[in-house]
Design an enzyme around this catalytic site. Structure first.
Site, PDB file in Angstrom:
ATOM      1  CD  GLU A   1      -2.737   1.167  -8.981  1.00 39.80           C
ATOM      2  OE1 GLU A   1      -3.483   0.873  -9.937  1.00 39.80           O
ATOM      3  OE2 GLU A   1      -3.157   1.255  -7.807  1.00 39.80           O
TER       4      GLU A   1
ATOM      5  CD  GLU B   1      -3.505   4.837  -5.662  1.00 38.36           C
ATOM      6  OE1 GLU B   1      -4.459   4.029  -5.665  1.00 38.36           O
ATOM      7  OE2 GLU B   1      -2.996   5.282  -6.706  1.00 38.36           O
TER       8      GLU B   1
ATOM      9  CD  GLN C   1      -8.700   9.631  -5.366  1.00 39.44           C
ATOM     10  OE1 GLN C   1      -9.078  10.704  -5.811  1.00 39.44           O
ATOM     11  NE2 GLN C   1      -8.428   8.602  -6.142  1.00 39.44           N
TER      12      GLN C   1
ATOM     13  CD  GLU D   1      -6.903   8.649 -10.005  1.00 40.27           C
ATOM     14  OE1 GLU D   1      -6.692   8.081 -11.079  1.00 40.27           O
ATOM     15  OE2 GLU D   1      -7.019   8.039  -8.913  1.00 40.27           O
TER      16      GLU D   1
END
Length: 510
Positions: free
Chosen positions: A192, A314, A363, A45
């Site tokens: 989300e 995630e 991540q 991200e």
């Protein structure tokens, strides 16, 4: 009171860990699911130093690079065999407008990353840079589309720009340096959407998804796999509504689950923790098993044939940022405890291989439970990286069911915690891989792998452990956590006896 609690837990662990365990390996079982390699997926991200300084330094950087990508990072990811990479978010995705990230670098507008620390970004890493990276490291792109602040036309044109061979968008792509289209399989329709992606209700999002998905089309032989923005943790109603209102118009539905102490107040240090905190975090991580099961049960009601996949896109640990760093950049160190969380979680994911078809740890570099940390021209491979490298033997392997009794105890927070975790798979070439996790801090365990017909030969072992559970790898120092050869086993006829040291992760290849 805390000392009493710790002492009682320690006593319980010692008593449980002293027992021997027999693990029945059902190597003759038929019709077992394949462990999708995408379960070992990654997530990148625009957050902190994940993209800029982590992946991308630009072609003019003094840091050794391949067309702007850090050379050391590219080489490390190639060894990891990353199957799929999700980008550009995360919360960032629903504020990202793709046209700002194409064309000459000097013409790209700057933007404020309002989700993560207010960082000003120059958009030098955009569509071309991402898809070229995926080709460079041999990974499948997973695109998160902007539904929260974007438009249907914007996302539809982005898909066309990436995948079409002809038309205005293809001409624009060629003008920007890429004649042939890229391959795009995975398309996330928002992220989300219950929170940073638009604060929507599941009913509203379901209708919006159907509209977006309709106009994101397949071009010139490229077939999209469309992923609906699914639930967070324990929000089972979100999954129920999406399954009932979207149904077969989605190929997969996402789920997010973080191993975090709590969302308010301190999340605890990534490196400074006691025994109670260690077991609490591990117990929270294995609770993902129950969460996945409950979401799958809802999906089974509406999709008994399992045509819709579950994607845990995630997951991972979330602690307080390292002292002195930007709170919005989510930079945390990575200890042997994180390696334990990774291994325990992956073992659980294998058990759900029939429905769970992807997982993306958060991540890939410099953010949360990352594989890699960078600092200027230095790079560090984290304990979690080593777990993913050891475990990549399970990618696209056939799941082998096991039968064993793993005793449990309650962590200080009251969550059940297993004393042992084992998983197994068979590769296409017939090799069997068995991964064993002993989370106990103070006791080794002895287990017997008992096969049905398989006669184990040429057994090779690898182990990951460290002197202290708080150990981590840091810049300018010899690695405190690194894999080593393991020979603490004896193979005889159809059995292997394994002595598993305390707080260790072992992989055996037969």
């Amino acid at each position: 009171m805390k000392k009493i609690t710790s002492a009682l837990i320690g006593l319980a662990i010692s008593l449980l860990a002293s027992a021997q365990t027999t693990v029945k390996v059902h190597d003759t079982a038929e019709d077992q699911p394949v462990i999708a390699k995408e379960i070992y997926g990654q997530f990148a991200e625009h957050l902190g130093r994940c993209i800029y300084g982590g992946i991308w330094v630009g072609p003019d950087s003094e840091i050794p690079n391949i067309d702007g990508y850090r050379k050391d990072l590219v080489e490390a990811l190639q060894v990891l065999k990353v199957p799929v990479l999700r980008w550009p978010g995360g919360c960032f995705a629903d504020e990202y407008h793709w046209r700002d990230g194409i064309g000459p670098k000097e013409d790209r507008p700057m933007m404020i990353n309002s989700n993560w620390g207010g960082t000003v970004e120059d958009n030098s890493f955009g569509t071309h840079e991402f898809f070229n990276l995926c080709e460079l490291i041999g990974t499948e792109p997973y695109l998160s589309g902007n539904v929260g602040s974007g438009t249907v036309e914007e996302l539809a044109k982005w898909v066309e720009y990436i995948t079409a061979k002809g038309g205005t968008m293809a001409q624009l792509r060629e003008k920007n340096g890429r004649k042939e289209p890229w391959h795009l399989k995975y398309l996330g329709v928002g992220n989300e959407s219950w929170g940073c992606g638009g604060s929507m209700t599941p009913e509203f999002y379901s209708d919006l998804y159907r509209r977006y998905a309709t106009y994101c089309r397949n071009f010139d032989g490229n077939t999209l796999y469309k992923v609906a923005s699914g639930a967070s943790d324990y929000d089972y109603n979100w999954t129920k509504v999406l399954m009932s209102k979207i149904g077969q118009q989605m190929h997969g539905i996402s789920l997010h689950y973080y191993t975090v102490k709590g969302w308010t107040g301190s999340k605890g240090s990534a490196t400074v923790f006691d025994t109670d905190s260690y077991y609490d975090i591990l117990a929270k991580s294995v609770e993902v098993d129950e969460v996945i099961t409950k979401h799958e049960t809802i999906m089974d009601v509406y999709d008994p044939e399992k045509k819709i996949d579950l994607l845990l896109d995630e997951w991972g640990t979330w602690f307080d940022v390292e002292p002195g760093t930007n709170p919005g950049h989510l930079y945390q160190q990575n200890t042997m405890r994180d390696a334990m969380v990774a291994a325990l979680s992956l073992n659980i994911f294998h058990n759900h291989a029939e429905r769970l078809k992807m997982a993306n740890i958060a991540q890939i570099v410099n953010v949360l439970q990352s594989m890699i940390l960078t600092k200027d021209d230095q790079i560090v491979l984290t304990p979690t990286y080593h777990v993913f490298r050891m475990y990549n033997v399970h990618q696209d392997a056939t799941y082998i069911p096991l039968t064993y009794k793993a005793e449990e105890f309650l962590s200080p927070s009251g969550r059940p915690m297993p004393q042992l975790s084992v998983t197994a798979s068979r590769n296409a070439d017939g090799r069997i891989n068995v991964s064993i996790v002993n989370p106990m801090l103070d006791k080794e365990q002895t287990i017997t792998l008992d096969f049905e017909e398989y006669k184990p030969e040429n057994v090779k072992g690898e182990i990951l452990k460290s002197k202290n559970i708080n150990d981590y790898n840091d810049f300018g120092k010899a690695p405190a956590v690194a894999p080593a050869q393991f020979d603490g086993f004896k193979a005889k006829k159809d059995q292997i006896a394994v002595t598993v040291p305390a707080a260790s992760i072992i992989n055996l290849t037969l």
